[in-house]
Design a protein around this motif. Structure first.
Motif, PDB file in Angstrom:
ATOM      1  N   THR A 132      -3.436 142.205  -9.857  1.00  0.00           N
ATOM      2  CA  THR A 132      -3.990 140.864 -10.670  1.00  0.00           C
ATOM      3  C   THR A 132      -5.062 140.632 -10.613  1.00  0.00           C
ATOM      4  O   THR A 132      -5.612 140.426 -11.746  1.00  0.00           O
ATOM      5  CB  THR A 132      -2.821 139.939 -10.475  1.00  0.00           C
ATOM      6  N   GLY A 189     -12.524 147.868  -7.889  1.00  0.00           N
ATOM      7  CA  GLY A 189     -11.962 146.939  -6.929  1.00  0.00           C
ATOM      8  C   GLY A 189     -10.431 147.206  -6.559  1.00  0.00           C
ATOM      9  O   GLY A 189      -9.719 146.562  -5.945  1.00  0.00           O
ATOM     10  N   SER A 248      -6.785 151.889 -15.747  1.00  0.00           N
ATOM     11  CA  SER A 248      -5.721 151.590 -14.903  1.00  0.00           C
ATOM     12  C   SER A 248      -6.141 150.457 -13.874  1.00  0.00           C
ATOM     13  O   SER A 248      -7.262 150.450 -13.598  1.00  0.00           O
ATOM     14  CB  SER A 248      -5.165 152.789 -14.285  1.00  0.00           C
ATOM     15  N   ILE A 288      -7.842 150.721  -5.710  1.00  0.00           N
ATOM     16  CA  ILE A 288      -7.537 152.012  -5.415  1.00  0.00           C
ATOM     17  C   ILE A 288      -6.409 152.664  -5.611  1.00  0.00           C
ATOM     18  O   ILE A 288      -6.154 153.840  -5.281  1.00  0.00           O
ATOM     19  CB  ILE A 288      -8.152 152.257  -3.964  1.00  0.00           C
ATOM     20  N   HIS A 289      -5.444 152.098  -6.466  1.00  0.00           N
ATOM     21  CA  HIS A 289      -4.340 152.284  -6.703  1.00  0.00           C
ATOM     22  C   HIS A 289      -4.304 153.491  -7.566  1.00  0.00           C
ATOM     23  O   HIS A 289      -4.853 153.101  -8.958  1.00  0.00           O
ATOM     24  CB  HIS A 289      -3.271 151.414  -7.373  1.00  0.00           C
ATOM     25  N   ASP A 290      -3.969 154.841  -7.259  1.00  0.00           N
ATOM     26  CA  ASP A 290      -4.045 155.928  -8.337  1.00  0.00           C
ATOM     27  C   ASP A 290      -2.797 156.514  -8.673  1.00  0.00           C
ATOM     28  O   ASP A 290      -2.813 157.607  -9.626  1.00  0.00           O
ATOM     29  CB  ASP A 290      -5.176 156.819  -7.893  1.00  0.00           C
ATOM     30  N   GLU A 300       7.807 144.729  -0.238  1.00  0.00           N
ATOM     31  CA  GLU A 300       7.840 143.368  -0.492  1.00  0.00           C
ATOM     32  C   GLU A 300       8.811 142.361   0.459  1.00  0.00           C
ATOM     33  O   GLU A 300       8.353 141.566   0.808  1.00  0.00           O
ATOM     34  CB  GLU A 300       8.362 142.962  -1.840  1.00  0.00           C
ATOM     35  N   ALA A 340       3.735 156.282 -18.440  1.00  0.00           N
ATOM     36  CA  ALA A 340       2.930 157.330 -19.030  1.00  0.00           C
ATOM     37  C   ALA A 340       3.207 157.770 -20.222  1.00  0.00           C
ATOM     38  O   ALA A 340       2.553 158.439 -21.127  1.00  0.00           O
ATOM     39  CB  ALA A 340       3.132 158.460 -18.074  1.00  0.00           C
TER      40      ALA A 340
HETATM   41  C1  B12 Z   1       1.766 152.753  -3.471  1.00  0.00           C
HETATM   42  C2  B12 Z   1       1.287 151.558  -3.162  1.00  0.00           C
HETATM   43  C3  B12 Z   1      -0.302 151.410  -2.469  1.00  0.00           C
HETATM   44  C4  B12 Z   1      -0.895 152.480  -1.880  1.00  0.00           C
HETATM   45  C5  B12 Z   1      -1.601 153.219  -3.201  1.00  0.00           C
HETATM   46  C6  B12 Z   1      -1.528 154.647  -3.057  1.00  0.00           C
HETATM   47  C7  B12 Z   1      -2.379 155.356  -3.960  1.00  0.00           C
HETATM   48  N1  B12 Z   1      -2.780 156.327  -3.887  1.00  0.00           N
HETATM   49  O1  B12 Z   1      -2.300 154.844  -5.154  1.00  0.00           O
HETATM   50  C8  B12 Z   1      -1.670 151.781  -1.114  1.00  0.00           C
HETATM   51  C9  B12 Z   1      -1.396 152.061   0.293  1.00  0.00           C
HETATM   52  C10 B12 Z   1      -3.183 152.407  -0.830  1.00  0.00           C
HETATM   53  C11 B12 Z   1      -1.790 150.356  -1.622  1.00  0.00           C
HETATM   54  C12 B12 Z   1      -2.829 149.543  -1.125  1.00  0.00           C
HETATM   55  C13 B12 Z   1      -2.928 148.120  -1.601  1.00  0.00           C
HETATM   56  N2  B12 Z   1      -2.057 147.573  -2.156  1.00  0.00           N
HETATM   57 CO1  B12 Z   1      -0.425 148.510  -3.111  1.00  0.00          CO
HETATM   58  N3  B12 Z   1       1.133 149.128  -3.832  1.00  0.00           N
HETATM   59  C14 B12 Z   1       1.716 150.254  -3.806  1.00  0.00           C
HETATM   60  C15 B12 Z   1       3.299 150.241  -4.574  1.00  0.00           C
HETATM   61  C16 B12 Z   1       4.160 150.410  -3.496  1.00  0.00           C
HETATM   62  C17 B12 Z   1       3.344 151.046  -5.546  1.00  0.00           C
HETATM   63  C18 B12 Z   1       2.368 151.272  -6.900  1.00  0.00           C
HETATM   64  C19 B12 Z   1       2.777 152.576  -7.667  1.00  0.00           C
HETATM   65  O2  B12 Z   1       1.885 153.671  -7.183  1.00  0.00           O
HETATM   66  N4  B12 Z   1       3.651 152.825  -8.151  1.00  0.00           N
HETATM   67  C20 B12 Z   1       4.193 154.016  -8.886  1.00  0.00           C
HETATM   68  C21 B12 Z   1       3.718 154.084 -10.140  1.00  0.00           C
HETATM   69  C22 B12 Z   1       4.205 155.406 -10.939  1.00  0.00           C
HETATM   70  O3  B12 Z   1       4.280 152.958 -10.795  1.00  0.00           O
HETATM   71  P1  B12 Z   1       4.167 152.363 -12.417  1.00  0.00           P
HETATM   72  O4  B12 Z   1       3.774 150.773 -12.378  1.00  0.00           O
HETATM   73  O5  B12 Z   1       5.653 152.908 -12.937  1.00  0.00           O
HETATM   74  O6  B12 Z   1       3.046 153.395 -13.035  1.00  0.00           O
HETATM   75  C23 B12 Z   1       3.353 153.568 -14.491  1.00  0.00           C
HETATM   76  C24 B12 Z   1       2.490 152.435 -15.254  1.00  0.00           C
HETATM   77  O7  B12 Z   1       2.009 151.478 -14.178  1.00  0.00           O
HETATM   78  C25 B12 Z   1       1.510 153.171 -16.409  1.00  0.00           C
HETATM   79  N5  B12 Z   1       0.312 153.008 -16.045  1.00  0.00           N
HETATM   80  C26 B12 Z   1      -0.642 153.122 -14.880  1.00  0.00           C
HETATM   81  N6  B12 Z   1      -1.912 153.114 -15.134  1.00  0.00           N
HETATM   82  C27 B12 Z   1      -2.019 153.129 -16.625  1.00  0.00           C
HETATM   83  C28 B12 Z   1      -3.027 153.249 -17.334  1.00  0.00           C
HETATM   84  C29 B12 Z   1      -2.864 153.175 -18.899  1.00  0.00           C
HETATM   85  C30 B12 Z   1      -4.098 153.172 -19.464  1.00  0.00           C
HETATM   86  C31 B12 Z   1      -1.667 153.143 -19.248  1.00  0.00           C
HETATM   87  C32 B12 Z   1      -1.495 153.322 -20.759  1.00  0.00           C
HETATM   88  C33 B12 Z   1      -0.416 153.246 -18.469  1.00  0.00           C
HETATM   89  C34 B12 Z   1      -0.618 153.033 -17.103  1.00  0.00           C
HETATM   90  O8  B12 Z   1       1.872 154.408 -16.157  1.00  0.00           O
HETATM   91  C35 B12 Z   1       2.529 154.914 -14.954  1.00  0.00           C
HETATM   92  C36 B12 Z   1       3.161 156.066 -14.940  1.00  0.00           C
HETATM   93  O9  B12 Z   1       4.480 155.909 -15.591  1.00  0.00           O
HETATM   94  C37 B12 Z   1       3.046 148.625  -5.421  1.00  0.00           C
HETATM   95  C38 B12 Z   1       4.217 148.061  -5.196  1.00  0.00           C
HETATM   96  C39 B12 Z   1       5.162 148.207  -6.679  1.00  0.00           C
HETATM   97  N7  B12 Z   1       6.306 147.756  -6.646  1.00  0.00           N
HETATM   98  O10 B12 Z   1       4.651 148.478  -7.674  1.00  0.00           O
HETATM   99  C40 B12 Z   1       1.970 147.894  -4.273  1.00  0.00           C
HETATM  100  C41 B12 Z   1       1.022 146.901  -4.814  1.00  0.00           C
HETATM  101  C42 B12 Z   1       0.589 147.271  -6.185  1.00  0.00           C
HETATM  102  N8  B12 Z   1      -0.017 146.683  -3.927  1.00  0.00           N
HETATM  103  C43 B12 Z   1      -0.254 145.579  -3.612  1.00  0.00           C
HETATM  104  C44 B12 Z   1      -1.480 145.182  -2.940  1.00  0.00           C
HETATM  105  C45 B12 Z   1      -1.705 143.925  -2.541  1.00  0.00           C
HETATM  106  C46 B12 Z   1      -2.309 146.153  -2.089  1.00  0.00           C
HETATM  107  C47 B12 Z   1      -3.260 145.859  -1.274  1.00  0.00           C
HETATM  108  C48 B12 Z   1      -4.315 144.851  -1.697  1.00  0.00           C
HETATM  109  C49 B12 Z   1      -2.764 145.777   0.190  1.00  0.00           C
HETATM  110  C50 B12 Z   1      -3.719 145.255   1.389  1.00  0.00           C
HETATM  111  N9  B12 Z   1      -3.472 144.314   1.854  1.00  0.00           N
HETATM  112  O11 B12 Z   1      -4.538 145.987   1.569  1.00  0.00           O
HETATM  113  C51 B12 Z   1      -3.922 147.369  -1.172  1.00  0.00           C
HETATM  114  C52 B12 Z   1      -5.017 147.623  -2.390  1.00  0.00           C
HETATM  115  C53 B12 Z   1      -6.317 147.801  -1.980  1.00  0.00           C
HETATM  116  C54 B12 Z   1      -7.163 148.137  -3.292  1.00  0.00           C
HETATM  117  N10 B12 Z   1      -8.423 147.421  -3.304  1.00  0.00           N
HETATM  118  O12 B12 Z   1      -6.918 148.513  -4.212  1.00  0.00           O
HETATM  119  C55 B12 Z   1       0.373 144.687  -4.533  1.00  0.00           C
HETATM  120  C56 B12 Z   1      -0.369 143.941  -5.753  1.00  0.00           C
HETATM  121  C57 B12 Z   1      -0.152 142.431  -5.934  1.00  0.00           C
HETATM  122  C58 B12 Z   1      -1.032 142.066  -7.097  1.00  0.00           C
HETATM  123  N11 B12 Z   1      -0.140 141.185  -7.842  1.00  0.00           N
HETATM  124  O13 B12 Z   1      -1.958 142.205  -7.392  1.00  0.00           O
HETATM  125  C59 B12 Z   1       1.804 145.349  -4.722  1.00  0.00           C
HETATM  126  C60 B12 Z   1       2.511 145.094  -6.320  1.00  0.00           C
HETATM  127  C61 B12 Z   1       2.530 145.204  -3.769  1.00  0.00           C
HETATM  128  C62 B12 Z   1       3.117 143.769  -3.561  1.00  0.00           C
HETATM  129  N12 B12 Z   1       4.227 143.402  -4.080  1.00  0.00           N
HETATM  130  O14 B12 Z   1       2.591 143.091  -2.835  1.00  0.00           O
HETATM  131  N13 B12 Z   1      -0.811 150.110  -2.471  1.00  0.00           N
END
Ligand code: B12
Length: 209
Positions: free
Chosen positions: A148, A96, A144, A98-100, A50, A196
């Motif tokens: 937004t 739409g 998941s 690809i975050h996994d 960010e 999770a």
């Molecule tokens: C890693 C990452 C990527 C990687 C993803 C790799 C991968 N294999 O997932 C890559 C580089 C590919 C990527 C791409 C993009 N990204 Co990205 N990414 C991130 C980042 C840094 C971390 C996300 C993450 O994995 N976090 C780690 C997990 C563990 O997070 P967590 O939330 O704690 O997970 C928990 C919960 O979410 C929950 N949970 C998750 N799923 C589910 C499902 C259920 C059912 C339940 C109950 C709970 C649950 O449990 C999880 C585990 O405890 C975030 C920034 C951030 N601070 O989050 C941006 C972020 C999500 N990305 C963002 C963007 C904009 C993109 C791109 C569009 C960038 C671009 N210009 O191309 C592309 C998206 C392309 C697409 N179509 O999806 C934005 C989204 C903004 C928005 N509000 O929509 C963010 C927020 C960054 C930012 N501030 O701009 N990204």
């Protein structure tokens, strides 16, 4: 130890991070503590992205490090315990998006907590979810999404389950990124989970186990 791991992941020191994880496992550290450190590191990576100090390659690299960590933790956990299955959960990242990484952690935690999980992967269209509900017959569906932009895609899945006549056969939970109760109401899902462990608690509440 955990803070060292947080720093190694956040600073992209892959080899060191993986060695630390192996060392922590050997020392008997709880898997939840390791995964928590990985989550904290991802927050740091997200903040740096960010601020503009990290770019997409770092996000991808961080994703790869985290996947490897969860593989290591998972292989040790499944070795250590025979898992009894309580019920089925279908999961996927909606169309739409690809975050996994977050989804994979949820899948992993459900798996080690005794649920049979079918993971459809990323960018999954609504019809693929409804087809899989009919074939796999899960009690719970997890959607998941980190963008937004994809809240509509989540809503579409919920709508598609109604059209396919399977809405009352499954509980639907959503999560990822900024998902909150407002989003849950908008999509028509039954619950949202912030992490999770919450996903595990929701599935346990609905299925038991
Ligand atoms: C890693 C990452 C990527 C990687 C993803 C790799 C991968 N294999 O997932 C890559 C580089 C590919 C990527 C791409 C993009 N990204 Co990205 N990414 C991130 C980042 C840094 C971390 C996300 C993450 O994995 N976090 C780690 C997990 C563990 O997070 P967590 O939330 O704690 O997970 C928990 C919960 O979410 C929950 N949970 C998750 N799923 C589910 C499902 C259920 C059912 C339940 C109950 C709970 C649950 O449990 C999880 C585990 O405890 C975030 C920034 C951030 N601070 O989050 C941006 C972020 C999500 N990305 C963002 C963007 C904009 C993109 C791109 C569009 C960038 C671009 N210009 O191309 C592309 C998206 C392309 C697409 N179509 O999806 C934005 C989204 C903004 C928005 N509000 O929509 C963010 C927020 C960054 C930012 N501030 O701009 N990204």
């Amino acid at each position: 130890m955990s803070q060292k791991l947080v720093n190694a992941i956040a600073d992209m020191r892959e080899k060191e991070a993986l060695e630390l994880v192996r060392g922590m496992i050997a020392a008997g550290t709880e898997p939840a503590e390791i995964l928590n450190a990985a989550r904290k590191a991802m927050e740091v990576v997200g903040q740096r992205y960010e601020k503009g100090t990290y770019f997409l390659p770092e996000l991808i690299m961080a994703g790869e490090i985290l996947s490897q960590i969860s593989e290591i933790v998972k292989s040790r956990m499944t070795q250590a315990q025979e898992i009894k299955r309580h019920g089925k959960v279908l999961i996927g990242t909606v169309q739409g998006d690809i975050h996994d990484i977050g989804k994979n952690i949820v899948t992993f935690m459900l798996d080690v907590n005794g649920f049979e999980v079918l993971d459809l992967g990323v960018n999954v269209p609504a019809e693929k979810f409804t087809q899989a509900i009919q074939d796999f017959q899960p009690q719970v569906v997890g959607l998941s999404g980190f963008l937004t932009l994809v809240y509509d895609a989540m809503k579409e899945v919920v709508e598609a389950t109604k059209k396919a006549g399977v809405r009352d056969k499954v509980k639907i939970m959503i999560g990822g990124g900024q998902v909150n109760d407002e989003v849950r109401k908008y999509t028509g899902a039954d619950a949202y989970g912030k992490d999770a462990m919450e996903a595990v608690r929701l599935a346990q509440g609905w299925i038991g186990g």
